[in-house]
Design an enzyme around this catalytic site. Structure first.
Site, mmCIF file in Angstrom:
data_model
loop_
_atom_site.group_PDB
_atom_site.id
_atom_site.type_symbol
_atom_site.label_atom_id
_atom_site.label_comp_id
_atom_site.label_asym_id
_atom_site.label_seq_id
_atom_site.Cartn_x
_atom_site.Cartn_y
_atom_site.Cartn_z
ATOM 1 N N LYS A 114 -25.442 -1.653 -14.433
ATOM 2 C CA LYS A 114 -25.648 -0.019 -14.398
ATOM 3 C C LYS A 114 -27.108 0.260 -13.952
ATOM 4 O O LYS A 114 -28.086 -0.167 -14.961
ATOM 5 C CB LYS A 114 -25.347 0.464 -15.930
ATOM 6 C CG LYS A 114 -25.794 1.881 -15.923
ATOM 7 C CD LYS A 114 -25.558 2.724 -17.202
ATOM 8 C CE LYS A 114 -26.158 4.088 -17.132
ATOM 9 N NZ LYS A 114 -26.037 4.748 -18.728
ATOM 10 N N LYS A 133 -23.378 16.077 -20.176
ATOM 11 C CA LYS A 133 -22.348 15.634 -20.939
ATOM 12 C C LYS A 133 -22.481 16.384 -22.529
ATOM 13 O O LYS A 133 -23.315 16.683 -22.649
ATOM 14 C CB LYS A 133 -22.567 14.318 -21.263
ATOM 15 C CG LYS A 133 -22.566 13.518 -19.557
ATOM 16 C CD LYS A 133 -21.782 12.050 -19.686
ATOM 17 C CE LYS A 133 -21.664 11.593 -18.318
ATOM 18 N NZ LYS A 133 -23.118 11.189 -17.879
ATOM 19 N N GLU A 162 -21.574 8.538 -6.622
ATOM 20 C CA GLU A 162 -22.254 7.550 -7.444
ATOM 21 C C GLU A 162 -20.949 6.482 -7.893
ATOM 22 O O GLU A 162 -20.049 6.724 -7.706
ATOM 23 C CB GLU A 162 -22.709 8.182 -8.714
ATOM 24 C CG GLU A 162 -22.031 9.020 -9.388
ATOM 25 C CD GLU A 162 -22.121 8.558 -10.959
ATOM 26 O OE1 GLU A 162 -22.311 7.361 -11.200
ATOM 27 O OE2 GLU A 162 -21.675 9.525 -11.766
ATOM 28 N N ASP A 174 -35.155 10.109 -25.456
ATOM 29 C CA ASP A 174 -34.070 9.556 -24.619
ATOM 30 C C ASP A 174 -33.755 10.742 -23.758
ATOM 31 O O ASP A 174 -33.256 11.921 -24.116
ATOM 32 C CB ASP A 174 -32.801 9.459 -25.559
ATOM 33 C CG ASP A 174 -31.712 9.304 -24.578
ATOM 34 O OD1 ASP A 174 -31.797 8.845 -23.487
ATOM 35 O OD2 ASP A 174 -30.432 9.208 -25.263
ATOM 36 N N SER A 200 -32.499 11.163 -19.886
ATOM 37 C CA SER A 200 -31.978 10.556 -18.611
ATOM 38 C C SER A 200 -32.638 10.728 -17.394
ATOM 39 O O SER A 200 -33.468 11.730 -17.197
ATOM 40 C CB SER A 200 -30.682 11.229 -18.383
ATOM 41 O OG SER A 200 -30.072 10.593 -17.095
ATOM 42 N N ALA A 201 -32.931 9.719 -16.797
ATOM 43 C CA ALA A 201 -33.648 9.212 -15.359
ATOM 44 C C ALA A 201 -32.800 10.240 -14.238
ATOM 45 O O ALA A 201 -33.367 10.229 -13.347
ATOM 46 C CB ALA A 201 -33.744 8.000 -15.077
ATOM 47 N N ASP A 202 -31.584 10.637 -14.536
ATOM 48 C CA ASP A 202 -31.168 11.593 -13.705
ATOM 49 C C ASP A 202 -31.929 12.846 -13.247
ATOM 50 O O ASP A 202 -32.086 13.329 -12.439
ATOM 51 C CB ASP A 202 -29.904 12.083 -14.203
ATOM 52 C CG ASP A 202 -28.487 11.008 -14.173
ATOM 53 O OD1 ASP A 202 -28.879 9.819 -13.713
ATOM 54 O OD2 ASP A 202 -27.551 11.339 -14.700
HETATM 55 N N1 PSU Z 1 -20.773 11.433 -14.826
HETATM 56 C C1 PSU Z 1 -19.297 11.122 -15.385
HETATM 57 N N2 PSU Z 1 -19.240 9.883 -16.015
HETATM 58 C C2 PSU Z 1 -20.379 9.021 -15.774
HETATM 59 C C3 PSU Z 1 -21.647 9.384 -15.590
HETATM 60 C C4 PSU Z 1 -21.715 10.730 -14.849
HETATM 61 O O1 PSU Z 1 -18.144 11.787 -15.200
HETATM 62 O O2 PSU Z 1 -20.068 7.800 -16.266
HETATM 63 C C5 PSU Z 1 -22.710 8.526 -15.340
HETATM 64 C C6 PSU Z 1 -23.835 8.728 -14.295
HETATM 65 O O3 PSU Z 1 -23.799 7.607 -13.261
HETATM 66 C C7 PSU Z 1 -25.001 9.255 -14.878
HETATM 67 C C8 PSU Z 1 -24.929 8.404 -16.088
HETATM 68 O O4 PSU Z 1 -26.289 8.930 -14.189
HETATM 69 O O5 PSU Z 1 -23.562 8.333 -16.544
HETATM 70 C C9 PSU Z 1 -25.996 8.898 -17.045
HETATM 71 O O6 PSU Z 1 -26.228 7.832 -17.818
HETATM 72 P P1 PSU Z 1 -27.564 8.122 -18.833
HETATM 73 O O7 PSU Z 1 -27.260 9.040 -19.850
HETATM 74 O O8 PSU Z 1 -28.123 6.315 -19.386
HETATM 75 O O9 PSU Z 1 -28.820 8.442 -17.849
HETATM 76 MN MN MN Z 2 -30.436 7.933 -22.356
#
Ligand code: PSU
Ligand code: MN
Length: 293
Positions: free
Chosen positions: A71, A144, A10, A123, A125-127
């Site tokens: 993003k 995370k 990504e 909240d 994530s769409a992941d």
């Molecule tokens: N993994 C990392 N650093 C990042 C990400 C993942 O070590 O910055 C990114 C990825 O692109 C993931 C995003 O999809 O963080 C998650 O964002 P959100 O929590 O807004 O869905």
């Molecule tokens: Mn989020």
């Protein structure tokens, strides 16, 4: 679909997850690691409205060294293309694009997950829905550290995503090898997870799988350091009213400052480690999926 082992990568981690120039250096090193393991890296991003699956080093440099890159999560792809924008794609968006290109393995750092107050602010994530929907095996270092790990594992169970942990019984956390929560499934070899993924494909089950790889011991951070940094960063985000897609980049940046750069070292180490394992799995999977001679 070809049987050349390919690994999707990504670009949000490049544009919004790490500072320049470490972001570009890391992205290029991750690609080398994948190549050395016998697979083809495909870093995904959008430049001038063009979706690129397999960015060149120059394009990676451009993405990592620009202040005006969006993003884009999956829902933003169409708009980014229509507006001819430059956009880094999140893990979920990369999985969607990888699936369209027939790539079966995707490597990231830590996936986005169920946020700590999802019960109130929704909240999530769409992941996660992308991992559940597309036939791609995602390799990560866990969710995370500022996410709700238990709730994330519940979400993945409800949405029928097989979750495996690489050579450990405990589900890992970005920055630490353990979360104190047992992983649903342990795998000890690339062949084992590749075979399971191939079985799932043959049975025509939709959707992907998740492989969580604990980061190497030497690169992990003490639990208390992580807890303190996360709590401080989350509180600052609340005070400053940071939410939505800005939240994860904000927290990663604050945690990096609070830990004096230590979290960036862990982040770099864990994505490289994931690339090593992911490429090994891609090679094993290409063998599994190739027709018998
Ligand atoms: N993994 C990392 N650093 C990042 C990400 C993942 O070590 O910055 C990114 C990825 O692109 C993931 C995003 O999809 O963080 C998650 O964002 P959100 O929590 O807004 O869905
Ligand atoms: Mn989020």
């Amino acid at each position: 679909m070809s049987n050349v082992p390919e690994v999707a990568l990504e670009s949000t981690i490049i544009a919004h997850g790490m500072p320049y120039p470490q972001n570009v250096e890391t992205a290029l090193e991750v690609e080398s690691i994948v190549r050395e393991a016998g697979a083809v890296p495909k870093t995904i991003g959008i430049l001038n409205g063009q979706i690129i699956v397999g960015m060149s080093p120059g394009q990676i440099e451009q993405m990592g060294n620009s202040k005006s890159v969006w993003k884009a999560c999956e829902r933003d792809i169409a708009l980014a293309v229509a507006r001819k924008a430059d956009a880094a794609v999140t893990a979920g968006a990369s999985i969607a694009l990888a699936a369209r290109s027939g790539i079966r393995v995707f490597v990231t750092g830590g996936i986005g997950a169920v946020g700590p107050s999802a019960g109130r602010d929704f909240d999530i994530s769409a992941d996660l829905p992308a991992i559940a929907q597309y036939p791609v095996l995602t390799v990560c270092a866990g969710a995370k550290a500022f996410m709700d790990i238990a709730a994330t594992l519940e979400w993945l169970e409800t949405h029928r995503v097989p979750v495996a942990v690489w050579r450990s019984d405990d589900f890992p956390m970005f920055y630490s090898r353990t979360s104190g929560i047992a992983g649903p499934w342990r795998v000890d070899s690339a062949e084992e997870i590749a075979r399971a993924f191939a079985v799932r494909r043959r049975m025509a089950f939709d959707g992907g799988m998740l492989l969580a790889v604990p980061l190497p011991e030497d690169d992990s951070m003490p639990e208390l350091t992580v807890k303190h940094a996360v709590a401080t960063a989350v509180e600052q985000a609340r005070v400053e009213g940071v939410s939505g897609k800005a939240l994860t980049p904000f927290l990663l940046g604050r945690i990096r400052e609070i830990t004096g750069g230590r979290s960036l070292q862990s982040n770099i180490a864990l994505i490289k480690n994931n690339a090593r394992v992911g490429a090994e799995v891609a090679v094993a999977l290409a063998k599994e999926l190739s027709p018998a001679p």
